[in-house]
Design an enzyme around this catalytic site. Sequence first.
Site, PDB file in Angstrom:
ATOM      1  N   ASP A  27       0.823  -1.210   0.000  1.00 37.99           N
ATOM      2  CA  ASP A  27       0.000   0.000   0.000  1.00 37.99           C
ATOM      3  C   ASP A  27       0.859   1.264   0.000  1.00 37.99           C
ATOM      4  O   ASP A  27       0.396   2.329   0.411  1.00 37.99           O
ATOM      5  CB  ASP A  27      -0.919   0.016   1.229  1.00 37.99           C
ATOM      6  CG  ASP A  27      -2.271  -0.616   0.934  1.00 37.99           C
ATOM      7  OD1 ASP A  27      -2.426  -1.168  -0.169  1.00 37.99           O
ATOM      8  OD2 ASP A  27      -3.153  -0.573   1.803  1.00 37.99           O
ATOM      9  N   ASP A  53       4.353  -9.803   8.779  1.00 40.62           N
ATOM     10  CA  ASP A  53       4.551  -8.372   8.603  1.00 40.62           C
ATOM     11  C   ASP A  53       5.888  -8.116   7.917  1.00 40.62           C
ATOM     12  O   ASP A  53       6.750  -9.002   7.838  1.00 40.62           O
ATOM     13  CB  ASP A  53       4.490  -7.653   9.945  1.00 40.62           C
ATOM     14  CG  ASP A  53       3.061  -7.483  10.441  1.00 40.62           C
ATOM     15  OD1 ASP A  53       2.124  -7.736   9.647  1.00 40.62           O
ATOM     16  OD2 ASP A  53       2.867  -7.111  11.615  1.00 40.62           O
ATOM     17  N   ASP A  85       8.617  -6.650   8.642  1.00 42.28           N
ATOM     18  CA  ASP A  85       9.895  -6.770   9.342  1.00 42.28           C
ATOM     19  C   ASP A  85      10.140  -8.182   9.869  1.00 42.28           C
ATOM     20  O   ASP A  85      11.109  -8.390  10.598  1.00 42.28           O
ATOM     21  CB  ASP A  85       9.956  -5.774  10.501  1.00 42.28           C
ATOM     22  CG  ASP A  85       8.839  -5.999  11.516  1.00 42.28           C
ATOM     23  OD1 ASP A  85       7.695  -6.190  11.083  1.00 42.28           O
ATOM     24  OD2 ASP A  85       9.117  -5.970  12.732  1.00 42.28           O
ATOM     25  N   ASP A 102      -6.443  -8.367  13.750  1.00 35.63           N
ATOM     26  CA  ASP A 102      -5.976  -9.698  14.140  1.00 35.63           C
ATOM     27  C   ASP A 102      -6.746 -10.227  15.346  1.00 35.63           C
ATOM     28  O   ASP A 102      -7.184 -11.374  15.363  1.00 35.63           O
ATOM     29  CB  ASP A 102      -4.471  -9.657  14.435  1.00 35.63           C
ATOM     30  CG  ASP A 102      -4.076  -8.448  15.279  1.00 35.63           C
ATOM     31  OD1 ASP A 102      -4.980  -7.748  15.773  1.00 35.63           O
ATOM     32  OD2 ASP A 102      -2.868  -8.214  15.444  1.00 35.63           O
TER      33      ASP A 102
END
Length: 696
Positions: free
Chosen positions: A271, A330, A332, A424
Amino acid sequence: MSRPPNYEFQKWWNQQRDQPPHHHHHDLNNHHTNPNPFLTVDITAGASGTSNPTTPSSSTAADKDRSRSARQLSGLYLLKFHHIAASVASIAHAFVNLLRTANRRIQNSPPSHSSDSSTSRFYRLIKSFLILVIFLLVFELLAYFKGWHFEPPSVGSATVFAEKMYAIWLEIRANWLAPPLQTMANACILLFLIQSVDRIVLILGCFWIKFRRLKPEANLEFVEGQNVEDYPMVLVQIPMCNERECYQQSIGAVCVMDWPKERMLVQILDDSDDSDVQHLIKSEVRKWQQRGVHIIYRHRLLRTGYKAGKLKSAMNCEYVKDYQFVAIFDADFQPASDFLRKTIPHFEGNDDLALVQTRWTFVNKDENLLTRLQNINLSFHFEVEQQVNGIFINFFGFNGTAGVWRIQALEESGGWLERTTVEDMDIAVRAHLCGWKFIYLNDVKCLCELPESYEAYKKQQYRWHSGPMQLFRLCFFDILRSKMSVFKKANLIFLFFLLRKLILPFYSFTLFCIILPLSMFITEAQLPAWVVCYVPGIMSILNILPAPRSFPFIVPYLLFENTMSVTKFNAMISGLFRFGSSYEWIVTKKLGRSSEADLVAFAEKESETSIETASLIRSSSESGIDELNKIELVTKKMGKTKRNRLYRKELVLAFILLTASIRSLLSAQGIHFYFLLFQGVTFLVVGLDLIGEQVS
């Protein structure tokens, strides 16, 4: 207060007194014998002005002893003076450095453009509280120096106006302010004890798991040479947004996972609104595509719903129906190559299993004090909370990453929704209401990165604590109407939401930042020493057990957790009452760190196909020069000067606590004084952004 007796001097005096007297052969009419040589006086010399020649050795010995004792005492006092002077100098030097840093931060702090009315109201409320406590401190200092503090006056006996006002204040304080404050303090103490009992139960459950060696066992194991068709189809999703620092590590780690390429599809859900970052990620995707990895790049035109919107859009693709499981990481996160081999087998034979969650480990946990304190918190979360709930209840909150979902469970639970900032936890609660079970694997670890600056950490914690309150408000009646057992409903409402998400930040902020300072000025309401010191100390020791190497940081951890209660309390109130900022999603800033072991492993993997890689990289872009130019442009953007910030709420609370510590010093309340002093200094350090990454 009376000075304590000097036992050392008393012991010396008794020794000198018990020594036998000196026998001198001289005229008793001319000399007075004294058992203490220091006090020997020559009476004849004092009368005539001359010494007695018959006793020269005795007089010389006394003079030598007297001079030696004087030199020893003067040396001792000089040494103590040096120690005191050095301590004062070091304290003064530290204080001057703190003032200089504060002045520099104030001058260079960027202007605040916060549009959140709730935050500004909360700040104005805290600032008003500061003005009140400063006024009360001045009033109490006046009463202290006038002697009213020791003998409280009455309204009838007051002779001057100030004394009469102090007497009226004492009556108001005792009759109207102290009872409600004490009631509120008792309520917070009760909540504190309930939450402490919950922590103790979790610790005992963790000990039981370790003692019995309980762990989920897989019913299937994938071995080398197994038929490719036996491997289930797995979709891997990596949501991103302007992740220029870490996109390469995460994509590379996922693409080299030990799973048949034809049975795995990687979705890069980007995004990013920075065209240069988009170009870099596209180039990385093309590189892995030419290596034979099934990987695609998706970029939405309408970037709504934050992470939930990305995941929802990706799951609506037509080809998703061919896949059984979806793993989410994610940007990282860097999973190990055997991640899917250790997680997917747990779904075999467990048709009611929806989620397999793995543990996070941190590549930068020793980077600075802030990351060390975060590691303590998250180690307890994974080692204790997640593991105990997974073993005994088969339910816990999904962490949003480093987990594998059964796609059927996602669809039956309603899919990803954009109604909160904790999508989540939202999908986990809805799946639990539908009867699905979860498994937590504590021995499967996924490497990730902790925020190194206080600004990034504060924004992350705000989202993590406002979102659960949004979700609780939305799903409360769904929980009551569900077909779950009463025990599971009670666990979900009272333990999962109320106790651990609402009560914890509420009593932490109210008890230690509001009630405790007020109790210094309204002395009729009291907090026992065990509430201020002993119970928090024991709870901190329990919290630090899963990370025993962090034990030297137990005091900073306790003080910092109380400091973070301001942000958590503000976030909880915003989420509960639907204030505007609670729906704001700010991506946590990352630096793209990797561990040395992972870099070596990745380099070995790269060396196996070095010749192929060189040709693929040359063909993955239109022009090598254009690629270098774009990378140089992105590097220049990354080099933009950053500055540390000032945090107003933390600074105001620092002065409130320090003011209360001065008031407690007047009442000689030892433990309360030290706690308020150290807690106030901690708020000051955090408010000046002196913890974590120092960027300017």
